[in-house]
Design a protein around this motif. Structure first.
Motif, PDB file in Angstrom:
ATOM      1  N   GLU A 114       0.856  -1.183   0.000  1.00 39.45           N
ATOM      2  CA  GLU A 114       0.000   0.000   0.000  1.00 39.45           C
ATOM      3  C   GLU A 114       0.894   1.235   0.000  1.00 39.45           C
ATOM      4  O   GLU A 114       1.758   1.377   0.866  1.00 39.45           O
ATOM      5  CB  GLU A 114      -0.900   0.026   1.238  1.00 39.45           C
ATOM      6  N   VAL A 115       0.679   2.110  -0.971  1.00 36.59           N
ATOM      7  CA  VAL A 115       1.423   3.361  -1.072  1.00 36.59           C
ATOM      8  C   VAL A 115       0.442   4.516  -0.901  1.00 36.59           C
ATOM      9  O   VAL A 115      -0.638   4.513  -1.501  1.00 36.59           O
ATOM     10  CB  VAL A 115       2.149   3.469  -2.430  1.00 36.59           C
ATOM     11  N   GLU A 116       0.818   5.486  -0.085  1.00 32.58           N
ATOM     12  CA  GLU A 116      -0.052   6.634   0.168  1.00 32.58           C
ATOM     13  C   GLU A 116       0.586   7.908  -0.384  1.00 32.58           C
ATOM     14  O   GLU A 116       1.795   8.131  -0.235  1.00 32.58           O
ATOM     15  CB  GLU A 116      -0.316   6.771   1.671  1.00 32.58           C
ATOM     16  N   TYR A 117      -0.253   8.728  -1.007  1.00 29.94           N
ATOM     17  CA  TYR A 117       0.205   9.945  -1.677  1.00 29.94           C
ATOM     18  C   TYR A 117      -0.400  11.177  -1.010  1.00 29.94           C
ATOM     19  O   TYR A 117      -1.547  11.157  -0.549  1.00 29.94           O
ATOM     20  CB  TYR A 117      -0.211   9.937  -3.151  1.00 29.94           C
ATOM     21  N   THR A 118       0.373  12.254  -1.006  1.00 26.92           N
ATOM     22  CA  THR A 118      -0.082  13.561  -0.546  1.00 26.92           C
ATOM     23  C   THR A 118      -0.164  14.484  -1.754  1.00 26.92           C
ATOM     24  O   THR A 118       0.826  14.647  -2.485  1.00 26.92           O
ATOM     25  CB  THR A 118       0.895  14.146   0.491  1.00 26.92           C
ATOM     26  N   LEU A 119      -1.329  15.084  -1.977  1.00 26.92           N
ATOM     27  CA  LEU A 119      -1.517  15.967  -3.127  1.00 26.92           C
ATOM     28  C   LEU A 119      -1.072  17.384  -2.759  1.00 26.92           C
ATOM     29  O   LEU A 119      -1.651  18.018  -1.872  1.00 26.92           O
ATOM     30  CB  LEU A 119      -2.980  15.971  -3.572  1.00 26.92           C
ATOM     31  N   VAL A 120      -0.028  17.845  -3.423  1.00 27.78           N
ATOM     32  CA  VAL A 120       0.558  19.156  -3.136  1.00 27.78           C
ATOM     33  C   VAL A 120       0.386  20.059  -4.349  1.00 27.78           C
ATOM     34  O   VAL A 120       0.760  19.683  -5.471  1.00 27.78           O
ATOM     35  CB  VAL A 120       2.051  19.029  -2.776  1.00 27.78           C
ATOM     36  N   LYS A 121      -0.175  21.237  -4.114  1.00 26.99           N
ATOM     37  CA  LYS A 121      -0.349  22.222  -5.192  1.00 26.99           C
ATOM     38  C   LYS A 121       0.786  23.244  -5.128  1.00 26.99           C
ATOM     39  O   LYS A 121       0.992  23.894  -4.098  1.00 26.99           O
ATOM     40  CB  LYS A 121      -1.691  22.942  -5.073  1.00 26.99           C
ATOM     41  N   PHE A 122       1.501  23.366  -6.233  1.00 29.87           N
ATOM     42  CA  PHE A 122       2.612  24.305  -6.323  1.00 29.87           C
ATOM     43  C   PHE A 122       2.147  25.602  -6.985  1.00 29.87           C
ATOM     44  O   PHE A 122       1.581  25.582  -8.081  1.00 29.87           O
ATOM     45  CB  PHE A 122       3.761  23.700  -7.135  1.00 29.87           C
ATOM     46  N   ASP A 123       2.378  26.702  -6.292  1.00 32.81           N
ATOM     47  CA  ASP A 123       2.166  28.033  -6.860  1.00 32.81           C
ATOM     48  C   ASP A 123       3.559  28.616  -7.081  1.00 32.81           C
ATOM     49  O   ASP A 123       4.142  29.248  -6.195  1.00 32.81           O
ATOM     50  CB  ASP A 123       1.353  28.895  -5.895  1.00 32.81           C
ATOM     51  N   HIS A 124       4.106  28.367  -8.255  1.00 31.67           N
ATOM     52  CA  HIS A 124       5.493  28.738  -8.507  1.00 31.67           C
ATOM     53  C   HIS A 124       5.676  30.249  -8.547  1.00 31.67           C
ATOM     54  O   HIS A 124       6.750  30.752  -8.187  1.00 31.67           O
ATOM     55  CB  HIS A 124       5.968  28.099  -9.814  1.00 31.67           C
ATOM     56  N   GLY A 125       4.657  30.966  -8.952  1.00 34.42           N
ATOM     57  CA  GLY A 125       4.767  32.418  -8.994  1.00 34.42           C
ATOM     58  C   GLY A 125       4.916  33.037  -7.620  1.00 34.42           C
ATOM     59  O   GLY A 125       5.672  33.997  -7.437  1.00 34.42           O
ATOM     60  N   ARG A 126       4.222  32.483  -6.633  1.00 33.40           N
ATOM     61  CA  ARG A 126       4.255  33.028  -5.268  1.00 33.40           C
ATOM     62  C   ARG A 126       5.183  32.242  -4.349  1.00 33.40           C
ATOM     63  O   ARG A 126       5.342  32.600  -3.181  1.00 33.40           O
ATOM     64  CB  ARG A 126       2.842  33.040  -4.691  1.00 33.40           C
ATOM     65  N   GLY A 127       5.777  31.172  -4.864  1.00 33.67           N
ATOM     66  CA  GLY A 127       6.687  30.386  -4.036  1.00 33.67           C
ATOM     67  C   GLY A 127       5.972  29.664  -2.911  1.00 33.67           C
ATOM     68  O   GLY A 127       6.448  29.639  -1.773  1.00 33.67           O
ATOM     69  N   LEU A 128       4.821  29.033  -3.229  1.00 27.97           N
ATOM     70  CA  LEU A 128       4.037  28.328  -2.218  1.00 27.97           C
ATOM     71  C   LEU A 128       3.817  26.880  -2.637  1.00 27.97           C
ATOM     72  O   LEU A 128       3.685  26.575  -3.825  1.00 27.97           O
ATOM     73  CB  LEU A 128       2.671  28.998  -2.028  1.00 27.97           C
ATOM     74  N   ALA A 129       3.763  26.005  -1.654  1.00 24.16           N
ATOM     75  CA  ALA A 129       3.396  24.599  -1.871  1.00 24.16           C
ATOM     76  C   ALA A 129       2.355  24.252  -0.817  1.00 24.16           C
ATOM     77  O   ALA A 129       2.667  24.174   0.375  1.00 24.16           O
ATOM     78  CB  ALA A 129       4.614  23.690  -1.758  1.00 24.16           C
ATOM     79  N   LEU A 130       1.106  24.080  -1.247  1.00 23.03           N
ATOM     80  CA  LEU A 130      -0.029  23.926  -0.343  1.00 23.03           C
ATOM     81  C   LEU A 130      -0.657  22.546  -0.494  1.00 23.03           C
ATOM     82  O   LEU A 130      -0.527  21.900  -1.536  1.00 23.03           O
ATOM     83  CB  LEU A 130      -1.084  24.996  -0.646  1.00 23.03           C
ATOM     84  N   LEU A 131      -1.362  22.110   0.544  1.00 17.33           N
ATOM     85  CA  LEU A 131      -2.115  20.865   0.442  1.00 17.33           C
ATOM     86  C   LEU A 131      -3.345  21.090  -0.426  1.00 17.33           C
ATOM     87  O   LEU A 131      -4.138  22.007  -0.172  1.00 17.33           O
ATOM     88  CB  LEU A 131      -2.559  20.384   1.826  1.00 17.33           C
ATOM     89  N   SER A 132      -3.523  20.251  -1.426  1.00 17.17           N
ATOM     90  CA  SER A 132      -4.684  20.354  -2.304  1.00 17.17           C
ATOM     91  C   SER A 132      -5.843  19.568  -1.699  1.00 17.17           C
ATOM     92  O   SER A 132      -5.761  18.351  -1.540  1.00 17.17           O
ATOM     93  CB  SER A 132      -4.350  19.802  -3.689  1.00 17.17           C
ATOM     94  N   ILE A 133      -6.930  20.264  -1.360  1.00 20.02           N
ATOM     95  CA  ILE A 133      -8.069  19.594  -0.720  1.00 20.02           C
ATOM     96  C   ILE A 133      -9.324  19.629  -1.586  1.00 20.02           C
ATOM     97  O   ILE A 133     -10.428  19.367  -1.099  1.00 20.02           O
ATOM     98  CB  ILE A 133      -8.371  20.204   0.668  1.00 20.02           C
ATOM     99  N   ASP A 134      -9.160  19.922  -2.876  1.00 18.11           N
ATOM    100  CA  ASP A 134     -10.330  19.974  -3.752  1.00 18.11           C
ATOM    101  C   ASP A 134     -10.232  19.006  -4.926  1.00 18.11           C
ATOM    102  O   ASP A 134     -10.963  19.128  -5.907  1.00 18.11           O
ATOM    103  CB  ASP A 134     -10.556  21.398  -4.265  1.00 18.11           C
ATOM    104  N   LYS A 135      -9.329  18.022  -4.822  1.00 17.45           N
ATOM    105  CA  LYS A 135      -9.191  17.038  -5.890  1.00 17.45           C
ATOM    106  C   LYS A 135      -9.563  15.629  -5.424  1.00 17.45           C
ATOM    107  O   LYS A 135      -9.205  14.641  -6.078  1.00 17.45           O
ATOM    108  CB  LYS A 135      -7.755  17.040  -6.427  1.00 17.45           C
ATOM    109  N   ASP A 136     -10.291  15.533  -4.321  1.00 21.61           N
ATOM    110  CA  ASP A 136     -10.647  14.211  -3.807  1.00 21.61           C
ATOM    111  C   ASP A 136     -11.652  13.495  -4.702  1.00 21.61           C
ATOM    112  O   ASP A 136     -11.872  12.289  -4.561  1.00 21.61           O
ATOM    113  CB  ASP A 136     -11.177  14.302  -2.376  1.00 21.61           C
ATOM    114  N   SER A 137     -12.231  14.208  -5.657  1.00 22.15           N
ATOM    115  CA  SER A 137     -13.158  13.568  -6.593  1.00 22.15           C
ATOM    116  C   SER A 137     -12.457  12.560  -7.498  1.00 22.15           C
ATOM    117  O   SER A 137     -13.116  11.727  -8.130  1.00 22.15           O
ATOM    118  CB  SER A 137     -13.848  14.626  -7.459  1.00 22.15           C
ATOM    119  N   VAL A 138     -11.129  12.614  -7.554  1.00 21.32           N
ATOM    120  CA  VAL A 138     -10.411  11.667  -8.414  1.00 21.32           C
ATOM    121  C   VAL A 138     -10.634  10.230  -7.957  1.00 21.32           C
ATOM    122  O   VAL A 138     -10.574   9.298  -8.771  1.00 21.32           O
ATOM    123  CB  VAL A 138      -8.899  11.976  -8.476  1.00 21.32           C
TER     124      VAL A 138
END
Length: 664
Positions: free
Chosen positions: A50-74
């Motif tokens: 079992e492999v578990e993944y963390t969905l991280v959203k990169f905002d390269h323009g602002r230099g941010l890496a945030l947890l993506s909490i709106d893609k659970d529909s996948v």
């Protein structure tokens, strides 16, 4: 993550009224499971990971890496009835929900055949497909499915995309919004019910890494909030000085791990494998260490285990044998009947195993007496609490010898935390939900997994007797995750083939779990280990992980055992296991583990810590800034994609090999 049913989960006030019903009926289901599968034997060495993944959203323009909490529909897209379900099937994949909306769990659709060399070579390819298919389903190149154990800024400022505020009713956390929790009703109910049963919010205190400008107090704790009754708990003593304080299930169950489950030939061999693997659980926790930072602070430890342990600790103050934070809170949310039979429970329901199962050699149901080859009851030397009703009931059944009965009686000191209204009444001849309600929420270092009532000796279409190895931290690359999964499985197969004596007292294994949490335990700690695996005695020595894995004067080493097994089982010789040999990939898998154990290659935890300590923005205060987090996760993403940065983690030899040979 445990039992996931459809229906209406009951709040704690109703769940607790059915606790004894679930325990009673769950044991009846277990008895029927054992009666059906007790004589089953001859099963193949099948396994899965079992492999578990963390969905991280990169905002390269602002230099941010945030947890993506709106893609659970996948998850819906990738499973039966979804728009991408066929893509999962075509790639031999299965995707599962996890605690966080930002998480995915993926497994092979069908188990691997541990007797087939080709299947071992297929593992990494399957992992490659999981990551690729997940990325396709996400359909957003700025969101990456990373295999990181912990997201560094969990609970600090705005750390999610979209943004959310920590004011949710389920967790009542000062730091985490309920929007990070999986939308399935089980998960917020589980979160709330743990808090209600405990009578307090969970209190996780991880030792803070001390640097020159580090303060002894956790400044991230908000002051003066009065939204919920529990908001005052940090000031009442829940938050310890010199520690990183966390107050919600999401801090632990939001961590990712790597787990492996194998099927043994029969019940007796499953018990022997469980016992033999027991001491490897803390050792491989240390070897795979990947969690040196929590809630925006560097920790003075390297692993996730005690964080998850605290995150699901539903024990009341009385059960923990501590003074309650609230004057009327000694028994938390227990009923009067439950209070009357309450007992001290030394450990969380997420912790190390408390007893061996015994390497029984005979048919107890037939002989009425258990005969063990190596095991002795004195090895179970920590005396865990037990449910006497469960013990007495199992003692009436011929399939349960006293050692095995006590194992389940200990699991059944726990309450069910979530009950579904539609599943209160079940057919014990065919269903297992009540048993699994307790079994699957005892999250221990190993899990002994009995088959269902359908697993009769002549029905090989359903799984048999299995053991799950649960301690490993998720690694950054598919190569590493495949290497550790394959090594543990090959080690298990070698153990079953050689039948050596790996037993040491459970108390020594318990101590090893504590040592495995230490910062840089691979290099700085020694672990209790069997002095002589050919001896019937239980004498121990203290060895480093280098000595245990790579060998020393007193022990041949796990690496040598696995290599001997590869030769005897699969005909792979030393010439085959070389950079230019016919099995170069397996050679590099073994090289990774050998060099991690020796310290030649850093653990992910050491790599991450060093990256953050060396970052130009680091102020020697143990704190992680948003820019540091972005730069770190950007580098970890590059490593996961086998970019040039992979050499920093895996060294030139393995790194260059992977850059030139990215596919297994």
């Amino acid at each position: 993550m445990g039992l996931l049913s459809l229906g209406t989960p009951l709040p704690w006030e109703q769940t607790r009224e059915y606790a004894e019903h679930v325990r009673t009926e769950g044991i009846e289901q277990l008895i029927k499971m054992f009666k059906a599968a007790y004589a089953r034997t001859g099963d193949g060495y099948l396994w899965g990971d079992e492999v578990e993944y963390t969905l991280v959203k990169f905002d390269h323009g602002r230099g941010l890496a945030l947890l993506s909490i709106d893609k659970d529909s996948v998850l819906a897209d990738l499973n039966e009835g979804g728009s991408l379900a066929q893509l999962s099937v075509d790639n031999d994949l299965n995707f599962h929900p996890e605690y966080g909306r930002f998480m995915l769990e993926a497994t092979p659709l069908a188990p691997y055949n541990g007797d087939s060399l080709e299947n071992y070579l297929y593992v990494e390819r399957n992992m490659n497909s999981r990551r690729s298919v997940a990325q396709t389903a996400i359909a957003d190149g700025t969101i990456k499915p990373l295999t990181i154990t912990v997201y560094p800024l969990m609970g600090i400022n705005t750390f999610t995309f979209p943004s959310a505020v920590a004011n949710g009713e389920a967790s009542q956390s000062l730091f985490l919004p309920d929007e990070i929790i999986n939308r399935h009703a089980r998960f917020p109910t589980l979160t709330a019910n743990i808090r209600k049963r405990r009578g307090e919010k969970v209190a996780i205190n991880v030792p803070l890494y001390k640097d020159t400008n580090t303060l002894s107090i956790d400044e991230s704790i908000p002051k003066g909030r009065s939204l919920f009754k529990h908001d005052e708990e940090p000031e009442l003593g829940a938050a310890l000085p010199g520690h990183i304080y966390m107050d919600s299930m999401g801090f632990g169950m939001g961590c990712s791990c790597l787990q492996v489950t194998v099927q043994a030939p029969n019940l007796n061999r499953a018990r022997y494998l469980y016992d033999s693997w027991a001491n490897f659980a803390p050792l491989f926790l240390a070897l795979t260490a990947a969690a040196p930072v929590f809630k925006g602070h560097l920790a003075d430890q390297d692993v996730r285990w005690n964080v998850i342990s605290g995150a699901v600790d539903d024990r009341t103050a009385y059960e923990r044998d501590v003074k309650p934070l609230h004057s009327d809170g000694a028994f938390g949310g227990m009923t009067d009947e439950a209070k009357a039979r309450a007992q001290k429970i030394p450990k969380s329901r997420y912790d190390g195993i408390d007893s061996f199962l015994g390497d029984i050699q005979n048919d107890f149901a037939k002989d009425g007496e258990a005969v063990f080859k190596y095991f002795s009851p004195e090895l179970n030397d920590i005396s865990p609490p037990i449910n006497e009703r469960t013990l007495q009931r199992l003692a009436q059944e011929p399939q349960f010898d006293p050692v095995l009965a006590r194992h389940f009686a200990h699991l059944y000191v726990r309450d069910p935390i979530v009950i579904f209204e539609e599943r209160i009444h079940q057919d014990n001849d065919d269903e297992t939900d009540h048993f699994e309600n307790i079994q699957s929420t005892n999250w221990q270092t190993l899990r002994f997994k009995p088959p269902t009532q359908q697993a009769t000796p002549d029905n090989k279409s359903v799984p048999g007797w299995r053991v799950e190895f649960r301690t490993m931290e998720i690694q950054l690359t598919d190569f590493e995750n495949a290497a550790f999964s394959i090594f543990i499985v090959l080690l298990g197969q070698a153990i079953l083939a050689t039948d050596s004596n790996w037993y040491i007292p459970i108390s020594k294994i318990e101590d090893n779990m504590k040592r495995a949490h230490h910062r840089d335990a691979v290099l700085k700690d020694k672990f209790h280990f069997k002095a002589d695996i050919s001896s019937p005695a239980f004498d121990t020595v203290e060895l480093s992980l280098d000595e245990i894995v790579n060998g020393c004067d007193s022990f041949i080493g796990l690496m040598a055992l696995v290599k001997k097994h590869l030769e005897s089982r699969f005909g792979i010789t030393g010439d085959d296991l070389s950079p230019k040999g016919t099995h170069a990939r397996i050679y590099y898998y073994l090289e990774l583990i050998s060099k991690r154990a020796s310290g030649e290659l850093p653990t992910a935890a050491k790599f991450i810590r060093r990256f953050l300590l060396d970052h130009k923005d680091y102020q020697h205060d143990s704190k992680i800034t948003a820019r540091m987090n972005y730069d770190l996760l950007n580098t970890l993403n590059s490593i996961s994609e086998l970019g040039e940065d992979v050499r920093q983690l895996l060294g030139d030899d393995i790194g260059n090999y992977l850059i030139n040979n990215p596919k297994a």
